[in-house]
Design a protein around this motif. Structure first.
Motif, mmCIF file in Angstrom:
data_model
loop_
_atom_site.group_PDB
_atom_site.id
_atom_site.type_symbol
_atom_site.label_atom_id
_atom_site.label_comp_id
_atom_site.label_asym_id
_atom_site.label_seq_id
_atom_site.Cartn_x
_atom_site.Cartn_y
_atom_site.Cartn_z
ATOM 1 N N SER A 1 2.763 -9.232 6.850
ATOM 2 C CA SER A 1 3.390 -10.151 6.499
ATOM 3 C C SER A 1 3.219 -10.651 5.058
ATOM 4 C CB SER A 1 3.400 -11.358 7.490
ATOM 5 O OG SER A 1 4.285 -12.355 6.948
ATOM 6 N N SER A 2 4.151 -10.869 4.364
ATOM 7 C CA SER A 2 4.178 -11.055 2.872
ATOM 8 C C SER A 2 3.958 -12.796 2.751
ATOM 9 C CB SER A 2 5.245 -10.921 2.006
ATOM 10 O OG SER A 2 6.536 -11.458 2.677
ATOM 11 N N LEU A 3 3.908 -13.439 3.981
ATOM 12 C CA LEU A 3 3.843 -14.916 3.722
ATOM 13 C C LEU A 3 2.366 -15.196 3.833
ATOM 14 C CD1 LEU A 3 6.811 -16.477 5.881
ATOM 15 C CD2 LEU A 3 6.591 -16.475 3.431
ATOM 16 N N GLU A 4 1.935 -16.217 3.334
ATOM 17 C CA GLU A 4 0.367 -16.772 3.814
ATOM 18 C C GLU A 4 0.544 -17.320 4.941
ATOM 19 O OE1 GLU A 4 -1.210 -18.686 0.237
ATOM 20 O OE2 GLU A 4 -0.556 -17.337 -1.182
ATOM 21 N N THR A 5 0.006 -17.050 6.087
ATOM 22 C CA THR A 5 -0.019 -17.710 7.286
ATOM 23 C C THR A 5 -1.530 -17.422 7.850
ATOM 24 O OG1 THR A 5 0.607 -15.862 8.724
ATOM 25 C CG2 THR A 5 2.117 -17.210 7.685
ATOM 26 N N ASN A 6 -1.774 -17.973 8.981
ATOM 27 C CA ASN A 6 -3.145 -18.036 9.696
ATOM 28 C C ASN A 6 -2.589 -17.215 10.995
ATOM 29 O OD1 ASN A 6 -4.591 -19.606 8.009
ATOM 30 N ND2 ASN A 6 -4.305 -21.439 8.945
ATOM 31 N N GLY A 7 -1.759 -16.452 10.979
ATOM 32 C CA GLY A 7 -1.266 -15.795 12.093
ATOM 33 C C GLY A 7 -1.436 -14.213 12.218
ATOM 34 N N VAL A 8 -2.680 -13.820 11.531
ATOM 35 C CA VAL A 8 -3.030 -12.604 11.769
ATOM 36 C C VAL A 8 -3.983 -12.331 12.866
ATOM 37 C CG1 VAL A 8 -4.238 -10.809 10.559
ATOM 38 C CG2 VAL A 8 -2.706 -12.050 9.178
ATOM 39 N N LEU A 9 -3.992 -11.581 13.519
ATOM 40 C CA LEU A 9 -4.832 -11.351 14.790
ATOM 41 C C LEU A 9 -5.872 -10.423 14.205
ATOM 42 C CD1 LEU A 9 -5.656 -11.708 17.709
ATOM 43 C CD2 LEU A 9 -4.107 -9.868 18.303
ATOM 44 N N VAL A 10 -5.213 -9.089 14.071
ATOM 45 C CA VAL A 10 -6.087 -7.916 13.268
ATOM 46 C C VAL A 10 -5.501 -7.229 12.079
ATOM 47 C CG1 VAL A 10 -5.400 -6.482 15.180
ATOM 48 C CG2 VAL A 10 -7.454 -5.868 13.903
ATOM 49 N N ASN A 11 -6.051 -7.185 11.137
ATOM 50 C CA ASN A 11 -5.392 -6.513 9.765
ATOM 51 C C ASN A 11 -5.375 -5.108 9.884
ATOM 52 O OD1 ASN A 11 -4.422 -5.808 7.473
ATOM 53 N ND2 ASN A 11 -5.325 -7.581 6.244
ATOM 54 N N LEU A 12 -4.235 -4.408 10.049
ATOM 55 C CA LEU A 12 -4.192 -2.905 10.252
ATOM 56 C C LEU A 12 -3.777 -2.301 9.043
ATOM 57 C CD1 LEU A 12 -2.935 -2.625 14.002
ATOM 58 C CD2 LEU A 12 -5.362 -2.652 13.080
ATOM 59 N N ILE A 13 -3.582 -3.070 7.708
ATOM 60 C CA ILE A 13 -3.121 -2.415 6.608
ATOM 61 C C ILE A 13 -4.188 -1.402 6.421
ATOM 62 C CG2 ILE A 13 -2.727 -2.827 4.274
ATOM 63 C CD1 ILE A 13 -1.447 -5.380 4.858
ATOM 64 N N GLY A 14 -3.908 -0.093 5.742
ATOM 65 C CA GLY A 14 -4.862 0.828 5.503
ATOM 66 C C GLY A 14 -5.029 1.514 6.726
ATOM 67 N N TYR A 15 -5.019 1.094 7.789
ATOM 68 C CA TYR A 15 -4.983 1.833 9.101
ATOM 69 C C TYR A 15 -3.738 2.446 9.726
ATOM 70 C CZ TYR A 15 -9.787 0.167 9.224
ATOM 71 O OH TYR A 15 -10.807 -0.499 8.985
ATOM 72 N N LEU A 16 -2.508 1.891 9.324
ATOM 73 C CA LEU A 16 -1.136 2.257 10.152
ATOM 74 C C LEU A 16 -0.087 1.980 8.738
ATOM 75 C CD1 LEU A 16 -0.886 0.304 13.515
ATOM 76 C CD2 LEU A 16 -1.351 2.555 12.880
ATOM 77 N N PRO A 17 0.519 2.898 8.643
ATOM 78 C CA PRO A 17 1.662 3.000 7.260
ATOM 79 C C PRO A 17 2.700 1.794 7.701
ATOM 80 C CG PRO A 17 2.127 4.948 8.953
ATOM 81 C CD PRO A 17 0.914 4.116 9.383
ATOM 82 N N ALA A 18 3.128 1.153 6.619
ATOM 83 C CA ALA A 18 3.938 -0.108 7.018
ATOM 84 C C ALA A 18 5.348 0.391 7.646
ATOM 85 C CB ALA A 18 4.490 -0.242 5.387
ATOM 86 N N TRP A 19 5.878 1.502 7.574
ATOM 87 C CA TRP A 19 6.882 1.905 8.183
ATOM 88 C C TRP A 19 6.676 1.775 9.967
ATOM 89 C CZ3 TRP A 19 6.009 6.133 11.375
ATOM 90 C CH2 TRP A 19 4.871 7.049 10.985
ATOM 91 N N SER A 20 5.548 1.854 10.374
ATOM 92 C CA SER A 20 5.018 1.745 11.564
ATOM 93 C C SER A 20 5.579 0.392 12.470
ATOM 94 C CB SER A 20 3.623 1.837 11.967
ATOM 95 O OG SER A 20 2.909 0.844 11.563
ATOM 96 N N MET A 21 5.508 -0.666 11.484
ATOM 97 C CA MET A 21 6.044 -1.912 11.958
ATOM 98 C C MET A 21 7.597 -1.919 12.163
ATOM 99 S SD MET A 21 3.425 -4.039 12.343
ATOM 100 C CE MET A 21 2.406 -2.729 12.832
ATOM 101 N N ASN A 22 8.279 -1.104 11.311
ATOM 102 C CA ASN A 22 9.899 -0.946 11.438
ATOM 103 C C ASN A 22 10.033 -0.387 12.949
ATOM 104 O OD1 ASN A 22 10.326 -2.235 9.112
ATOM 105 N ND2 ASN A 22 10.399 -0.066 7.998
ATOM 106 N N ILE A 23 9.026 0.705 13.305
ATOM 107 C CA ILE A 23 9.640 1.514 14.757
ATOM 108 C C ILE A 23 9.151 0.448 15.706
ATOM 109 C CG2 ILE A 23 8.302 3.009 16.161
ATOM 110 C CD1 ILE A 23 8.187 4.961 13.634
ATOM 111 N N LEU A 24 8.070 -0.224 15.741
ATOM 112 C CA LEU A 24 7.649 -1.303 16.694
ATOM 113 C C LEU A 24 8.842 -2.252 16.590
ATOM 114 C CD1 LEU A 24 5.583 -2.066 18.371
ATOM 115 C CD2 LEU A 24 4.312 -3.410 16.472
ATOM 116 N N ASN A 25 9.198 -2.960 15.670
ATOM 117 C CA ASN A 25 10.273 -3.848 15.773
ATOM 118 C C ASN A 25 11.661 -3.342 16.522
ATOM 119 O OD1 ASN A 25 8.823 -5.913 14.453
ATOM 120 N ND2 ASN A 25 9.564 -5.337 12.309
ATOM 121 N N LEU A 26 12.076 -2.019 16.221
ATOM 122 C CA LEU A 26 13.160 -1.343 16.482
ATOM 123 C C LEU A 26 12.967 -1.261 18.061
ATOM 124 C CD1 LEU A 26 14.268 0.976 14.015
ATOM 125 C CD2 LEU A 26 15.487 -0.929 14.783
#
Length: 342
Positions: free
Chosen positions: A289-314
């Motif tokens: 997320s680009s917003l500053e929140t306390n909503g991160v459970l586990v940071n997977l940036i660097g482990y998953l490509p950004a487009w993987s979130m698009n697939i998950l959302n779809l």
């Protein structure tokens, strides 16, 4: 045949009673963690429990109705034989339902300025709800005032849970005393539009019409620190309210134009609300997320490509739309009605 199938699908009532008790003590432990270890408590409550709840309401609301610690707390006076068991009228219960929706809409934006950043405040708020739930059960009969009335989660249960996957044994009520008519747990395909009174119609408009846009607006506001200026309150409410007004107007328009398809429209709005929630919440949970929140459970940036979130959302959006709008399922209640009290 139907009773046999239900028995094979549903775990035994004893199992649910044990699970209910365990979750009540888990709830107490979670409160203690939020009081004394706030960062861990915030993660457990806001980043694990709450993100699971909407999907649970969609697929099987009866699970949460059986194990909710606040529901168990509200039933303690009845279990201990100290409840005054006052009957609540249908009009009073509809008033409580409306107050529950208003309370929900007032509380959600406060997460950005209070609850997401303060585990102690979140714990104190839940303790306050526990006192209200216990008092409701002490004064009124069974689950009429809290679980089927004032609880701010109950409107979302009715909004998302009208197409339950299966019915479960009712682990809260030993017998049915007809405390709520219609009973939200035992009525098949119950929706926020089940009653036709003015209060119920207002509740429907606020929940079904405004909630999808309200969720969209909420996800466009960052979290603020504990030392926040007053104008942040304007920001955290302005976005959700603006989004809610837009979808409410759309809901009114669609209902007036396609009045013979109101159930379909309601299902579409329910699917859009829960899909919108996960469309924004899942990337937040995994650090995308680009917003500053306390909503991160586990940071997977660097482990998953950004487009993987698009697939998950779809994938999640397709699932909810299929389940809540397209799939042809039989009407089921959240739980199996226990025997009537004699």
């Amino acid at each position: 045949m139907e009773k046999t199938a239900r028995f094979l699908i549903s775990p035994s009532l004893l199992f649910w009673k044990i699970l209910q008790t365990l979750f009540w003590f888990v709830g107490v432990d979670l409160l203690l963690i939020m009081l004394f270890y706030p960062p861990l408590g915030i993660t457990l409550f806001w980043n694990i429990l709450i993100p699971l709840a909407p999907a649970l309401f969609v697929l099987c609301t009866g699970i949460w109705r059986n194990i909710c610690p606040l529901a168990t707390t509200s039933m303690l006076p009845d279990k201990f034989g100290i409840s005054q068991k006052r009957k609540i009228t249908s009009a009073q219960q509809q008033t409580l339902n409306l107050l529950g929706v208003i309370g929900l809409l007032l509380l959600i934006p406060l997460r950005h300025v209070i609850f997401n950043v303060s585990g102690q405040t979140t714990a104190l708020f839940i303790i306050s709800l526990s006192v209200i739930a216990f008092s409701s059960g002490f004064i009124f009969e069974s689950r009429s005032a809290w679980c089927s009335g004032l609880c701010p989660v109950h409107p979302v249960e009715k909004f998302y849970g009208s197409r339950a996957a299966f019915s479960l044994p009712n682990a809260q009520c030993n017998t049915c005393v007809k405390c709520s008519v219609p009973c939200p747990d035992s009525t098949k395909n119950l929706t926020p539009a089940a009653l036709k009174s003015t209060k119920s119609k207002v509740t429907e408009m606020l929940l079904v019409g405004a909630f999808p846009g309200y969720i969209w607006g909420w996800f466009h506001v960052p979290d603020y620190s504990a030392a926040f200026p007053l104008h942040h309150y304007y920001i955290v409410y302005a976005y959700p309210v603006s989004g809610g007004i837009i979808t409410l107007l759309l809901y009114i328009l669609l209902k007036s134009r396609f009045h013979n398809n109101r159930k379909l429209i309601m299902n579409l709005f329910a699917a859009s609300a829960v899909s919108c929630y996960y469309w924004f919440r899942l990337p937040q949970l995994f650090g995308f997320s680009s917003l500053e929140t306390n909503g991160v459970l586990v940071n997977l940036i660097g482990y998953l490509p950004a487009w993987s979130m698009n697939i998950l959302n779809l994938a999640t959006t397709s699932l909810f739309v299929w389940w809540m709008v397209i799939a042809n399922k039989k009407y089921r209640s959240w739980s199996i009605r226990p025997a009537y009290e004699t």
